[in-house]
Design a protein around this motif. Sequence first.
Motif, PDB file in Angstrom:
ATOM      1  N   ASP A  68       0.845  -1.181   0.000  1.00 16.28           N
ATOM      2  CA  ASP A  68       0.000   0.000   0.000  1.00 16.28           C
ATOM      3  C   ASP A  68       0.888   1.241   0.000  1.00 16.28           C
ATOM      4  N   ILE A  69       0.288   2.400  -0.127  1.00 17.42           N
ATOM      5  CA  ILE A  69       1.075   3.617  -0.311  1.00 17.42           C
ATOM      6  C   ILE A  69       1.951   3.909   0.905  1.00 17.42           C
ATOM      7  N   GLY A  70       1.485   3.529   2.091  1.00 14.59           N
ATOM      8  CA  GLY A  70       2.315   3.725   3.277  1.00 14.59           C
ATOM      9  C   GLY A  70       3.578   2.895   3.237  1.00 14.59           C
ATOM     10  N   MET A  71       3.483   1.700   2.696  1.00 14.86           N
ATOM     11  CA  MET A  71       4.650   0.828   2.566  1.00 14.86           C
ATOM     12  C   MET A  71       5.621   1.389   1.535  1.00 14.86           C
ATOM     13  N   TRP A  72       5.083   1.859   0.406  1.00 15.94           N
ATOM     14  CA  TRP A  72       5.959   2.498  -0.591  1.00 15.94           C
ATOM     15  C   TRP A  72       6.716   3.659   0.048  1.00 15.94           C
ATOM     16  N   ARG A  73       6.001   4.465   0.821  1.00 18.71           N
ATOM     17  CA  ARG A  73       6.618   5.659   1.420  1.00 18.71           C
ATOM     18  C   ARG A  73       7.631   5.310   2.500  1.00 18.71           C
TER      19      ARG A  73
END
Length: 267
Positions: free
Chosen positions: A33-38
Amino acid sequence: MSADQAGGGVRLSVEGRVALLTIDRQEARNALDIGMWRAIPGLIAEAESHPDVVAVVLRGAGKEAFAAGADISDLRSALGNPAAGRAYIDAIAAAESSISDCRRVTIAGISGYCIGGGLEIAMACDLRFASDTSTFATPPTSLGVAYSVNSTRRLIELVGVGAARDLLFTARRIDASTARCLGLVDRVVAVTRLDEEIDDYTGELAEQSQYAIRLTKLVISQALGRPVETAALRQLRVDSFSGSDLREGIAAFEERRRPKFISRLLS
């Protein structure tokens, strides 16, 4: 001595001369998810802060997947929302760049599904070691979107233009043996030997000049050249988040059916 740092489904541990970045969201086959990418750039920076570390190994938690792609809910959230689409694209680009620009040797240890965004992460690494149980795919066209210039360039460097077109146009899945024949992965070993194979390799790295390895990484990067995604092309990728194709692609994915795209072409 070990050090641990977590970042929302992605965690880093340092043991001796190897940093292990683990994608850990097993209930979703390690989909990012986007939090993991970040979280990834900060964890890569943390790995680089350890002077004795010679390699960063990226793995998926559990036995089912390295990473089965991006989180479909993030794509759904970006539907019709250009700002969210840009944020999503930027988060992925920053994560990939942090891996590809890492001053240590980066190795993807792949077992199980390595799909979409998971393959983008693997391709950003210097090397890819896969178990014989691995499965690979580049599915953006089945969703109505496209890989970035950097991800596409990495795929072309690994498998050649023709094979890259084939994989991207069809979104078909391939097994580890086919991936090795194409050059998508560097080594394929039995799943029970993957950890040992990576340990042996990082042991070899530790015996080399780390100055020379890092210099060689820069030389290779310079030799290959790095095309830049133009503003116009980036905007087209952002626009894909506002199109009917992505809406249908998400619906088909969630309903486990083939998508039925209407005829919509770039002008």
